[in-house]
Design an enzyme around this catalytic site. Structure first.
Site, PDB file in Angstrom:
ATOM      1  N   LEU A   1      63.446  47.510  45.693  1.00 14.15           N
ATOM      2  CA  LEU A   1      63.625  48.161  44.395  1.00 14.15           C
ATOM      3  C   LEU A   1      62.524  47.826  43.394  1.00 14.15           C
ATOM      4  CD1 LEU A   1      67.505  47.768  44.249  1.00 14.15           C
ATOM      5  CD2 LEU A   1      66.191  49.699  45.113  1.00 14.15           C
ATOM      6  N   CYS A   2      61.472  47.157  43.869  1.00 18.02           N
ATOM      7  CA  CYS A   2      60.313  46.869  43.001  1.00 18.02           C
ATOM      8  C   CYS A   2      59.451  48.106  42.809  1.00 18.02           C
ATOM      9  CB  CYS A   2      59.443  45.783  43.646  1.00 18.02           C
ATOM     10  SG  CYS A   2      59.872  44.119  43.116  1.00 18.02           S
TER      11      CYS A   2
ATOM     12  N   ASP B   1      52.911  28.003  58.532  1.00 16.93           N
ATOM     13  CA  ASP B   1      52.364  28.525  59.796  1.00 16.93           C
ATOM     14  C   ASP B   1      51.252  27.627  60.334  1.00 16.93           C
ATOM     15  OD1 ASP B   1      51.861  30.454  61.887  1.00 16.93           O
ATOM     16  OD2 ASP B   1      50.140  31.147  60.727  1.00 16.93           O
TER      17      ASP B   1
END
Lengths: 151, 151, 151, 151, 151, 151
Positions: C75-76, C126
């Site tokens: 919804l951005c 990572d």
């Protein structure tokens, strides 16, 4: 005389069917160079000397581009790259980007290696464009490619 | 001596703040060439003659790349391009991609024009790679860029 | 009691209409930390000491993530970021990512700043995951946000 | 002492070559929490009670993020995920996102599971930011990962 | 007789230059329907009754697609959408997706509204494909579009 | 009565686990049509006659969309497509897009074939929207799909 693999008899573009090929280890190496003014090279050398970010940003951009190749080039297949390497090094008249890409798949990775080199060099262009108005990118080409059977 | 706009005093990379600039009409034109063997050129000419897809696919890929530039180049800003044009034309020893990009914004579109040229040429590479083992991409450079005040 | 701006009376999700707001200079700063084992911190410190790539790769990933926020969070709104900054620094028990994002627009950039911090820390995760089996990401939060009228 | 798998002896970042590994069934589970104010939790509970969209939107965003991980994290490999699951549940002081990702491949899916959790929580942040000014995301971590031989 | 705006006199495709247009409030509404078997409709109704996720997932996918339109459709401009709304509702013979998109810009948002409807319906197709072998998507069309001057 | 594969007993959406399936050659063919006014058809025919770009741009967009399907449709798996073909042809009342997608994988490619058709037709819509105010897209459906054991 040869024939385009991606173009049919009516001249229409086409994604080649690689489904019948046996998966192999595919590797490709490519290179390219951005020509820089002496002053720019000096700035990059200073940055490299103090291990600044210029070459690293370009290398990361190149690795990311290798993974995006099928999104950039319409008739390229999606691949699962097992390795992508981009090394930028300062030479007499510019910066060279050397790339290597590997996958296990039914089609080669030369476009991935070439895209990685192109985008790494464009990234250097971007970072130097405030100081150098005469940059140009030259000699983007494949160095070699191999296919090896899986054990 | 100049200074990298994207690199701070410690050599770290940085996205330039363009928020204080006034939006202007920005335009940039770039070019680049892929060198091809005579036989490949002949095939492309035949394809172009029957208005096949080779040059069109490259042009579309270039336009799409202009829109993806901020995703490809880490320190590039996102922009709203108002126009992107990529024209590929056969020349004596290869294919030239000429590009033009426009936006209304606070930063220029030269990286967009250069990315469009690079990806258009890589796309031609991809389509010709089955028939030509000696291609290379040369002379990717900016032709000019302008900024004009909004009326 | 407050009300979710993105949720209507029937509980359905909705993108807020920001079209009636006046464009302003929006700025947001966020932070977060990844907790690392002593041995991992030592390796990062060594890498930082010789100005290796670990923190730079995370910073670049964070900047790229700021630009991808509207693709990550349903919804951005799409925004034109004028500046994104990500700084990673080694602290006693881990690495902190501090971010700052600016745009000129009708909606704030806090999600962009928070996404940048999250992805920078995931990138450190990572790179360290082969040596540290107890990492966790903590304290991702907004530090402040401002809006300033355009001159 | 351990060694970063992604960093070479000169401290440069690198994508690990996973091409020699045998494909296995890889599975990873991760979790994370967003701390919310009592009033926000009440609104989410009401939304959950009437089976509104808040938690669903976050779950969908998390699943989509799992598939985008290699685009977000520079040295991550592209993978073919066979399953991605994101479950958000209201707890005493916030919302927990539990994720599970599976693939058949040569490298693990922990970054995919962690990215899914991060983006699900950021999505909840986005939907609650109009009513809660004190949110923070905590405890993003791996729960476990397994590899199983293919039959 | 009319003329294609995207096609020049030689029949070549082109991105239209919208740079000379004045930014206005642009709004577009589109719709489309997926035809479903009675049994599938019953399952969706049951899911809707217990406020399950089927329609929500489709609506979220539609909103995301609106934001990706310029990446999907080669000659579309990038836009900053200020509002995207997708509502799916069960009708007698299927599910209708109604969409509304707004932006402030130099070009309209009808392609965004149409892409949102198409992708919402494809998402319903995906979720129902195990139970319904006769689905088809019909009647994707623009309902209306408006442009209003900025105050 | 059937059951949604993507929806669990509580009505929640879910990505299906395809990890236990044996990779097979998967193929799917889909189709769809855009209804055009006579005048528009005439313009497209003229463009097709002089082998202009209209149909080619749509075909390229469709191929690209097939590769993006898992990004568009939330619960779709990522796949490695071995072939994607999109052919647009002028018919009496519009343009038909026929698509074919193949992969070797654990799940089918019908969503890829349907996405390719949808986006090809949306691309034609985009190019014709200046001359035709009554376009609609109809009959997007699967023609057939097959799975064949690997040799």
């Amino acid at each position: 005389m040869g024939k385009f693999s991606h173009i049919d008899n009516e001249g229409k573009a086409n994604m080649v069917d690689v489904g019948d090929k046996i998966p192999q280890i595919r590797e490709a190496r490519a290179t390219g160079k951005i020509i820089l003014e002496e002053q720019t090279l000096q700035l990059i050398n200073e940055n490299a000397l103090k291990k600044g970010d210029v070459l690293t940003v370009a290398e990361i951009a190149g690795i990311q581009a290798a993974k995006k190749t099928s999104d950039l080039i319409p008739l390229c297949h999606t691949l699962q790259i097992t390795k992508a390497e981009v090394k930028c090094r300062v030479v007499e008249d510019g910066v060279v980007a050397d790339t290597m890409v590997k996958c296990i798949g039914q089609t080669g990775v030369e476009m991935e290696a070439l895209s990685a080199a192109s985008v790494a060099l464009l990234t250097i262009y971007d970072m130097c464009k405030a100081v150098d108005k005469n940059m140009r990118i030259e000699g983007i080409k494949l160095l070699d490619k191999t296919k090896t059977d899986l054990k």
